[in-house]
Design an enzyme around this catalytic site. Structure first.
Site, mmCIF file in Angstrom:
data_model
loop_
_atom_site.group_PDB
_atom_site.id
_atom_site.type_symbol
_atom_site.label_atom_id
_atom_site.label_comp_id
_atom_site.label_asym_id
_atom_site.label_seq_id
_atom_site.Cartn_x
_atom_site.Cartn_y
_atom_site.Cartn_z
ATOM 1 N N GLY A 150 -20.630 -11.909 -18.440
ATOM 2 C CA GLY A 150 -21.757 -11.177 -18.997
ATOM 3 C C GLY A 150 -22.284 -10.171 -17.991
ATOM 4 O O GLY A 150 -21.557 -9.686 -17.113
ATOM 5 N N SER A 151 -23.564 -9.899 -18.090
ATOM 6 C CA SER A 151 -24.134 -8.747 -17.390
ATOM 7 C C SER A 151 -24.074 -8.829 -15.864
ATOM 8 O O SER A 151 -24.175 -7.802 -15.193
ATOM 9 C CB SER A 151 -25.581 -8.549 -17.815
ATOM 10 O OG SER A 151 -25.627 -8.381 -19.213
ATOM 11 N N THR A 152 -23.975 -10.028 -15.284
ATOM 12 C CA THR A 152 -23.911 -10.082 -13.820
ATOM 13 C C THR A 152 -22.689 -9.302 -13.326
ATOM 14 O O THR A 152 -22.657 -8.822 -12.194
ATOM 15 C CB THR A 152 -23.820 -11.527 -13.295
ATOM 16 O OG1 THR A 152 -22.766 -12.197 -13.984
ATOM 17 C CG2 THR A 152 -25.119 -12.286 -13.536
ATOM 18 N N PHE A 153 -21.706 -9.147 -14.219
ATOM 19 C CA PHE A 153 -20.490 -8.448 -13.837
ATOM 20 C C PHE A 153 -20.711 -6.941 -13.698
ATOM 21 O O PHE A 153 -19.920 -6.228 -13.086
ATOM 22 C CB PHE A 153 -19.400 -8.720 -14.875
ATOM 23 C CG PHE A 153 -18.005 -8.418 -14.387
ATOM 24 C CD1 PHE A 153 -17.384 -9.217 -13.451
ATOM 25 C CD2 PHE A 153 -17.320 -7.301 -14.859
ATOM 26 C CE1 PHE A 153 -16.112 -8.934 -13.000
ATOM 27 C CE2 PHE A 153 -16.047 -7.005 -14.404
ATOM 28 C CZ PHE A 153 -15.441 -7.823 -13.474
ATOM 29 N N LYS A 154 -21.835 -6.467 -14.276
ATOM 30 C CA LYS A 154 -22.132 -5.035 -14.195
ATOM 31 C C LYS A 154 -22.284 -4.575 -12.746
ATOM 32 O O LYS A 154 -22.105 -3.386 -12.438
ATOM 33 C CB LYS A 154 -23.404 -4.727 -14.994
ATOM 34 C CG LYS A 154 -23.191 -4.862 -16.505
ATOM 35 C CD LYS A 154 -24.497 -4.815 -17.274
ATOM 36 C CE LYS A 154 -24.219 -4.960 -18.773
ATOM 37 N NZ LYS A 154 -25.464 -5.232 -19.520
#
Lengths: 360, 633
Positions: B290-294
């Site tokens: 999810g967004s932590t990968f951004k």
């Protein structure tokens, strides 16, 4: 020489006494376990030794020519005894062989008597038939038939060790009497075939041979005795553990006072013990051979050498088994191993030699 | 002539026999000189009986030397049946003391064996029981020391430490991985015996056991305690399927703490399901981040200079079409016009799709690989997962777009924290490790782990920009509830829908929060993930961040991170407490002080008009309407 060979007598006494001392050390644990008396074997051997000395004294006073005279009777008695001992109920089984007459712990082995009886007979036979030596049918063959039939009777017990000693001592007499070398080569080939035959009829003998080459292949089976013997000789180095300190006698080496007494000697006294034993046997050999060489009477010459060879050959076989040079054959060490009948016969034999030593 | 011939042959045989006798002597010399040691070893094995003395297993310690796994000394009963004289009596006595049936005890006492361990009744005896057995003074009955593994903190760090079996053999975790170091060398009381097993009077020898080696972990017990405490809170509050937390030092790859939920107590691991026992989630779990990968996408974009996050703008309409599929932003209607800094603050999906497109699949996926995704990190623990990354030839436009905001790929928590460590530490990707050193029982360090640089991924400039961006996310974006006044925190939330059999599950999310502290020069990277929390809003910023904040406070305390003032100021929300810095009013008169302290409540102590002392001191940040105590003179 008008007197008996004192060196020989002393050597015999030294061997026997050393034997008694070592029998005590080797057997005290086992004797205590089995009879609740550490001195059990020691006492018996001591008694046999004393009887043996008496026999030796008496025999050394009997003119050896008596044996020449009665050689045929002696041989015939041996034959009968060897047949009798095979009959169940008459002969008793010990250590897997039906080779004993006896009651309780006392017993005599007719095969022991046969060894000396056959030497007496062969000596006489060869002394009388000098001219026919290399005439097979008149010379060797009849003797060989007699020898091999006695050998056969002993093998029926079965007792390979004693049989081999008997056979070899007669062959040794044949050898010195001047029989053609070709005969021994032929005999050797026959012997090898015979050994192969014996292995085929009783395969356990093959195991003995393989286990002698690497005893650890069958550690708990056929290799067991030789391994236990090596565990006595090896682990303490050249010095040994000291008298009475053997570890292997604590039930590891079965009945250490008999066939494997030399293991215990080497364990407790190291290389020194081995040298004492081998040294005493060498003196025994030297003195008896000296007597044989000095004999002018052909019968006496054969007789002395036959007896000497038989004792030393048995000793060598025992020592070589114990140190792992040949497969286990189950022969005792003359004068040292526990065993009354064997000691008495040995004393008797030496008595004959001593008498001859007086007459040359 | 004839006689001479006979004599010659007698001499030949004489010589032959002398040679054979000499051969016997030579063989004896050979045995006693050359086969001596081999035979001695074999014979010693035959003659001697060993009563084994168990060695203590090495301890497992945290980085401060706090013992996480040690040993309790117990006593066990050993019988040497051949030495027992009165077997009946011994059987009766022992069955009474140990509370075992006579027939059961008889089996042990009469067993035909050299040494019999009375198992299990005779193991780990209490002191009282041991004393009663000792008093009997039966021959052949021995009590020997045994040690039992003990984990004083029960569940703490259970998955990482692992556990041992009844014979102290490592079965899992560090206990298994480093079993060969932890296992000591057993000692023995050695005595000689005869072939029947009776003791001989030759002296016994005592070989003392050598303890195993101690293993010091990089774990800090206080950080670990904080993680465990919050894991319990998470369990109580959200009853999640799973939860995990991991703290690393980004400067070298040391693991400072890691925790998994559900957990177990290694002191009685047998009671737990094997799946609970075997899954050390921070290294094993593999899921859509999810967004932590951004963080990864943005770092790559900055490093490749495809965007200036401060100047370049992006307009978010709320959705973006890629190859006919519509990818929506989490915020209905979109975020409108934003700088790319705001794109990450708002965690705006279309913005990241754009970044992905700007980079192109080759560049984005090469960074994904360089940051270590798709391969094991190589941490010194068993059971690590490797995640799943699209092979480049299968990456289409949709895969590129979703990967850019953390969907459609599968990564492990440890991969993420190591990647983020590289993002914030100046660009260095380190190999994580948990064993700091191994020392023997004289405390000599025999093995020490040091940081292992795998590769440099981004420049220090990009790293610095990313630190600012992450700090900004906490101050102004989705990480606000992790904001700590006076400290510089960076972070990024993530909410990922779980996939099962190729389909997204509804209302089943993994909520996560990745954070760094202090944001200007991080000493810790901390990641928290909660799998399918119940009774909470489906947004990570409401679920994980408040918990993460409490852990971050503990990390700050443990790592002694100093208070800093230059942090990015947080945007206020209606429920946020406003804080003010207390001005200096000492030596001012009361009227002046009152004006300066307009945002505070004043409590006046003493008489006089001049302030002699104030509490709290000047410069402290306190909430709006806090009480300021003034001492007057």
């Amino acid at each position: 020489m008008k007197k008996i060979d004192k060196t020989l007598l002393l050597t015999i006494i030294a061997l026997s006494i050393f034997g008694i001392i070592m029998i005590y050390s080797a057997s005290n644990i086992w004797a205590n376990y089995k009879f609740n008396d550490s001195f059990h074997y020691f006492k018996y051997q001591l008694v046999f030794f004393l009887i043996g000395i008496v026999i030796l004294q008496i025999v050394s006073r009997i003119d050896y020519k008596v044996y020449y005279k009665y050689a045929n009777v002696i041989l015939l008695s041996c034959f009968l005894l060897l047949i009798l001992v095979l009959i169940p109920g008459v002969g008793s089984i010990r250590n897997g062989s039906r080779s004993w007459f006896g009651i309780g712990s006392l017993g005599i082995q007719p095969s022991e008597a046969a060894k000396i009886g056959l030497i007496i007979f062969s000596s006489k036979y060869l002394a009388n038939n000098n001219d026919y030596l290399n005439n097979n049918f008149k010379g060797i063959i009849p003797l060989l038939i007699i020898v091999l039939s006695i050998f056969g009777l002993i093998m029926l017990q079965p007792d390979l060790g004693t049989g081999l000693i008997l056979l070899m001592s007669i062959i040794s007499i044949l050898f010195i009497s001047g029989v053609n070398i070709k005969f021994f080569i032929g005999g050797g080939i026959l012997g090898i075939l015979g050994i192969i035959f014996l292995i085929i009829i009783a395969p356990y003998r093959m195991n003995r041979i393989t286990s002698f080459i690497n005893p650890w292949n069958d550690e708990l089976g056929t290799g067991f005795q030789i391994i236990q013997s090596l565990y006595a000789i090896g682990p303490h180095g050249l010095l040994g553990t000291g008298y009475l300190n053997s570890i292997q006698k604590h039930f590891y080496l079965p009945e250490p006072q008999t066939d494997f007494i030399f293991s215990i000697i080497a364990e407790e006294f190291g290389i020194l013990g081995a040298i004492i034993v081998v040294g005493l046997f060498s003196i025994l050999l030297y003195r008896t051979v000296r007597i044989a060489l000095n004999c002018t009477d052909l019968f006496a010459k054969y007789l002395v050498f036959g007896i000497s060879f038989q004792l030393i050959f048995q000793a060598i076989m025992n020592l070589m088994v114990v140190v792992g040079l040949i497969p286990v054959t189950g022969v005792t060490l003359p004068f040292l191993s526990y065993g009354g009948s064997s000691l008495l016969i040995s004393m008797f034999s030496i008595g004959i030699i001593l008498n001859i030593s007086k007459n040359i | 002539m004839f006689i001479r011939n006979i004599d010659k042959r007698i001499k030949i045989l004489f010589l032959l026999m002398i040679i054979l006798l000499i051969l016997v002597i030579i063989k004896i010399c050979y045995i006693e000189l050359f086969e001596y040691s081999k035979l001695n070893n074999l014979a010693q094995d035959l003659w001697s009986r060993n009563l084994e003395l168990k060695a203590d297993r090495g301890k497992i310690l945290d980085r401060n030397g706090k013992v996480l796994a040690d040993n309790l000394t117990t006593t066990s009963l050993i019988l040497v049946p051949n030495q027992i004289k009165n077997k009946k009596q011994v059987t009766t006595d022992l069955s009474k003391i140990l509370n075992v049936s006579y027939s059961n005890m008889k089996k042990h006492v009469y067993k035909k064996t050299s040494i019999e361990r009375v198992h299990p009744e005779g193991r780990r005896l209490s002191y009282e029981t041991a004393k009663r057995i000792n008093k009997l003074k039966h021959s052949g009955v021995y009590l020997i020391k045994e040690s039992k593994r003990n984990y004083p903190y029960d569940n703490l760090l259970a998955h990482t430490i692992g556990y041992v079996g009844i014979d102290n053999q490592g079965l899992s975790g560090i206990e298994l991985q480093y079993d060969k170091y932890l296992t000591g060398e057993d000692g023995a009381i050695k005595y000689y015996s005869d072939a029947h097993g009776n003791k001989l009077t030759i002296n016994d020898t005592y070989v003392s056991p050598i303890s195993g080696m101690n293993i010091t972990l990089t774990i800090d017990i206080n950080i670990q305690k904080s993680l465990e405490r919050e894991m319990n809170n998470i369990r109580d509050m959200f009853n999640p399927d799973m939860a995990l937390a991991i703290v690393v030092n980004p400067k070298n790859g040391e693991i400072l703490g890691m925790s998994s939920l559900p957990s177990y107590n290694p002191n009685n691991y047998q009671k737990y399901d094997s799946r609970i026992l075997s899954r050390n989630l921070p290294i094993w779990a593999s899921y859509e981040p999810g967004s932590t990968f951004k963080i990864v996408t943005m770092s790559s974009a900055i490093e490749e200079n495809v965007v200036d996050i401060f100047k370049d703008h992006f307009y978010d309409s709320g959705k973006v079409k890629v190859d006919g599929s519509t990818l929506k932003c989490w915020k209905a209607g979109g975020h409108g016009d934003q700088t790319y800094l705001q794109v990450i603050e708002n965690s705006c999906n279309p913005g990241f799709v754009k970044l992905g497109q700007l980079l192109g699949k080759e560049r984005l996926f090469s960074y994904i690989n360089k940051f270590g995704f798709g391969t094991k990190t190589g941490i010194d623990l068993n059971g690590e997962g490797e995640g799943i990354i699209f092979p480049l030839n299968r990456v289409g436009n949709v895969e590129l777009a979703t990967s850019a905001f953390g969907q459609g790929i599968s990564v492990t928590p440890i991969q993420q924290v190591m990647a983020v460590s590289a993002v914030v530490n100046g660009g260095y990707l380190y190999k994580p490790y948990i064993v700091k050193n191994i020392s023997d029982n004289t405390n000599t360090i025999i093995y020490e782990n040091n940081k292992v640089l795998k590769r440099r991924v981004i420049s220090s400039k990009t790293s610095s920009t990313m630190r600012y961006a992450l700090e900004s996310v906490v101050a102004k974006g989705g990480g606000k509830s992790a904001y700590i006044e006076g400290y510089r925190i960076g972070g990024k939330t993530g909410t990922a829908q779980k996939v099962e059999n190729g389909k997204y599950l509804s209302n089943n999310y993994i909520m996560s929060f990745m954070s760094i502290v202090p944001a200007n020069d991080p000493d810790a990277v901390f990641y928290l993930a909660i799998d399918n929390p119940k009774h909470t809003a489906m947004l990570s910023s409401y679920t994980t961040t408040p918990i993460a904040r409490r852990i971050l406070l503990d990390i700050i305390k443990v790592l002694n991170i100093p208070e800093q003032s230059k942090e990015i100021t947080k945007d206020l929300e209606w429920n946020d407490k406003v804080t003010y810095e207390v001005p200096n009013v000492i030596e001012k008169n009361y009227e002046e002080a009152k004006k300066l302290l307009i945002n505070f409540e004043i409590i006046k102590n003493g008489t006089g008009n001049i302030v002699s002392y104030q509490s709290p001191k000047a410069g402290t940040k306190v909430e709006d309407r806090s009480r300021i105590r003034l001492f007057m003179k």
